[in-house]
Design an enzyme around this catalytic site. Structure first.
Site, PDB file in Angstrom:
ATOM      1  N   PRO A  47      40.092  37.788  42.960  1.00 10.05           N
ATOM      2  CA  PRO A  47      39.790  39.106  42.394  1.00 10.05           C
ATOM      3  C   PRO A  47      40.481  39.281  41.048  1.00 10.05           C
ATOM      4  O   PRO A  47      41.608  38.839  40.850  1.00 10.05           O
ATOM      5  CB  PRO A  47      40.372  40.067  43.434  1.00 10.05           C
ATOM      6  CG  PRO A  47      41.486  39.291  44.080  1.00 10.05           C
ATOM      7  CD  PRO A  47      41.015  37.865  44.098  1.00 10.05           C
ATOM      8  N   ARG A  81      52.848  44.313  30.304  1.00 11.17           N
ATOM      9  CA  ARG A  81      52.056  43.275  29.645  1.00 11.17           C
ATOM     10  C   ARG A  81      52.101  43.498  28.138  1.00 11.17           C
ATOM     11  O   ARG A  81      51.458  44.400  27.592  1.00 11.17           O
ATOM     12  CB  ARG A  81      50.640  43.279  30.207  1.00 11.17           C
ATOM     13  CG  ARG A  81      50.674  42.952  31.710  1.00 11.17           C
ATOM     14  CD  ARG A  81      49.405  43.284  32.436  1.00 11.17           C
ATOM     15  NE  ARG A  81      49.657  43.218  33.897  1.00 11.17           N
ATOM     16  CZ  ARG A  81      48.826  43.651  34.811  1.00 11.17           C
ATOM     17  NH1 ARG A  81      47.666  44.168  34.455  1.00 11.17           N
ATOM     18  NH2 ARG A  81      49.135  43.571  36.089  1.00 11.17           N
ATOM     19  N   HIS A 115      50.143  37.230  41.281  1.00 13.15           N
ATOM     20  CA  HIS A 115      49.221  38.103  40.547  1.00 13.15           C
ATOM     21  C   HIS A 115      48.873  37.492  39.190  1.00 13.15           C
ATOM     22  O   HIS A 115      48.753  38.181  38.177  1.00 13.15           O
ATOM     23  CB  HIS A 115      49.837  39.496  40.360  1.00 13.15           C
ATOM     24  CG  HIS A 115      48.831  40.610  40.339  1.00 13.15           C
ATOM     25  ND1 HIS A 115      48.481  41.293  41.468  1.00 13.15           N
ATOM     26  CD2 HIS A 115      48.094  41.155  39.336  1.00 13.15           C
ATOM     27  CE1 HIS A 115      47.589  42.221  41.159  1.00 13.15           C
ATOM     28  NE2 HIS A 115      47.336  42.146  39.871  1.00 13.15           N
ATOM     29  N   ARG A 137      51.094  38.276  36.189  1.00 10.30           N
ATOM     30  CA  ARG A 137      50.889  39.550  35.497  1.00 10.30           C
ATOM     31  C   ARG A 137      51.781  40.667  36.021  1.00 10.30           C
ATOM     32  O   ARG A 137      51.664  41.808  35.578  1.00 10.30           O
ATOM     33  CB  ARG A 137      49.417  39.968  35.624  1.00 10.30           C
ATOM     34  CG  ARG A 137      48.473  39.011  34.909  1.00 10.30           C
ATOM     35  CD  ARG A 137      47.019  39.268  35.265  1.00 10.30           C
ATOM     36  NE  ARG A 137      46.517  40.528  34.745  1.00 10.30           N
ATOM     37  CZ  ARG A 137      46.066  40.712  33.497  1.00 10.30           C
ATOM     38  NH1 ARG A 137      46.106  39.711  32.630  1.00 10.30           N
ATOM     39  NH2 ARG A 137      45.584  41.870  33.123  1.00 10.30           N
ATOM     40  N   GLY A 177      46.882  30.839  41.141  1.00 11.74           N
ATOM     41  CA  GLY A 177      47.871  30.833  40.057  1.00 11.74           C
ATOM     42  C   GLY A 177      48.090  29.473  39.442  1.00 11.74           C
ATOM     43  O   GLY A 177      48.637  28.585  40.086  1.00 11.74           O
ATOM     44  N   GLY A 216      41.237  32.318  39.198  1.00 10.94           N
ATOM     45  CA  GLY A 216      40.877  33.546  38.500  1.00 10.94           C
ATOM     46  C   GLY A 216      40.450  33.347  37.065  1.00 10.94           C
ATOM     47  O   GLY A 216      39.272  33.149  36.770  1.00 10.94           O
TER      48      GLY A 216
END
Length: 381
Positions: free
Chosen positions: A80, A167, A278, A281, A310, A332
């Site tokens: 996702p 970020r 994640h 992130r 990852g 991703g």
């Protein structure tokens, strides 16, 4: 795929050239100094696979595997991702259709740019739904109910967003929703006319899954504020247990990085544990996911399914994750690079590239299947 686009790095470079900087940086960037992102990629680069000879590979290796009670054609799928429409309008559905055709799972995200119902329609057998447990219990419950009505049989609960990561690229670019073009952003948009015109025709990417919960006529900034409240510290083991009671399908806890948390997730009824930082992130100081995978695999009973994401950038990386104990691998950013580079053809082309690289790596290491014993399995060094 073009002969000039034969690796994820090729796709990344092409996507960077075809996308405005703020959009590419949102997809490409991580938290802080992006050390967690770099650490996960480096762990795969620094891991070896040992060649194993005189294993008959005249027929292709079997890439099929069983995960979460389902047989999949491939041992990897699409993770996702938030705001995938920044790569190109319709990105969510492009990935869903490609996954459905390939027999691989695609996980629709709460902060996606297509409604979860539309993704399920595009991938009626391959899609899963990823849930953010936000500040509002009512919104969380309705998202679960919508996933149920849409026919999803697997719910992925993301656990690693009690606060949003810092970020730096997004902050420096002044990125926010709705897009507010200043002089720098306007120049960026003019540099990428195809992306700009397509986005103008389809509308700026929006958090459409949350539109039902905003005030009538809410702006994109209102939806963004609502999404920010989905990065909530409310999720704990009690809430997860309540979701387990509520959800009758398969349930996965995503964002686990320690053996203790993985054991708790298993004991709390998770059907699988998903090791993830994640995409680098959230916590910039997080370890590499491949490192966490090895530690967690050694601590958990062998029958507990593990997924990982990852830093995966090739079919050989997928094999390294399988050798380290993963039952399934999710990927991703590379899929958004592929869309940025090749538009609708990108996801299918990348699935095919990864599958070919994985099969070749299996032939070179004497591995005949993707099940955990792998046939004549060779350990990664």
């Amino acid at each position: 795929m073009s002969r000039s686009l034969i690796s994820v790095e090729d796709l990344r470079r092409r996507a960077k050239a075809r996308m405005p900087r703020f959009a590419f940086d949102y997809i490409d960037g991580g938290a802080g100094r992006e050390m967690a992102l770099q650490r996960s990629e480096a762990a795969f680069r620094e891991t070896c696979l040992t060649p194993h000879v005189l294993v008959n590979s005249a027929t292709p290796a079997d890439l099929g595997t069983r995960f979460l009670g389902r047989d999949w054609t491939l041992p990897f799928g699409i993770a996702p991702m938030g705001l995938p429409g920044l790569a190109w309008p319709g990105a969510d559905l492009m990935m869903a259709r490609a996954a459905e055709a390939a027999g691989a799972p695609m996980v629709a995200a709460t902060p996606g740019t297509a409604r979860l119902e539309a993704v399920r329609h595009a991938a009626p057998t391959a899609s899963m739904f990823q849930l953010y447990v936000g500040a509002s219990a009512e919104i969380t419950e309705d998202l679960i109910a919508r996933a149920e009505r849409a026919g999803y049989d697997t719910l992925i609960v993301t656990a690693d967003v009690p606060r949003p990561g810092k970020r730096l690229r997004d902050l420096r670019n002044g990125f926010s929703l709705p897009l507010r073009p200043g002089p720098r952003m306007l120049a960026d948009l003019l540099r990428c006319p195809a992306w700009s015109l397509a986005t103008a025709r389809h509308g700026s990417p929006s958090l459409v899954n949350l539109a039902d919960y905003a005030a009538p006529g809410a702006s994109a900034s209102g939806l963004a504020a609502l999404m920010a409240r989905q990065s909530s510290g409310r999720l704990d083991w009690q809430v997860f247990a309540e979701i387990r009671k509520r959800w009758s399908g398969k349930l996965v806890l995503k964002g686990v990085m320690t053996a203790d948390d993985a054991l708790k997730a298993h004991e709390a009824g998770a059907d699988a544990v998903w090791i993830s930082s994640h995409g680098g992130r959230q916590l910039d100081s997080a370890p590499a996911t491949l490192t966490a995978l090895r530690q967690i695999r050694s601590a958990l009973p062998p029958d507990v399914p593990l997924a990982v994401d990852g830093g995966v950038r090739s079919g050989e990386d997928i094999l390294k994750a399988l050798e380290a104990g993963a039952d399934f691998v999710f990927i991703g950013r590379p899929f958004l690079y592929a869309i940025g580079a090749l538009r609708a053809a990108g996801p299918s082309a990348l699935l095919e590239m990864f599958a070919a690289e994985l099969e070749a790596a299996m032939a070179l290491t004497g591995r005949r299947s993707c099940t955990r014993d792998g046939g004549e399995r060779q350990k990664a060094c």
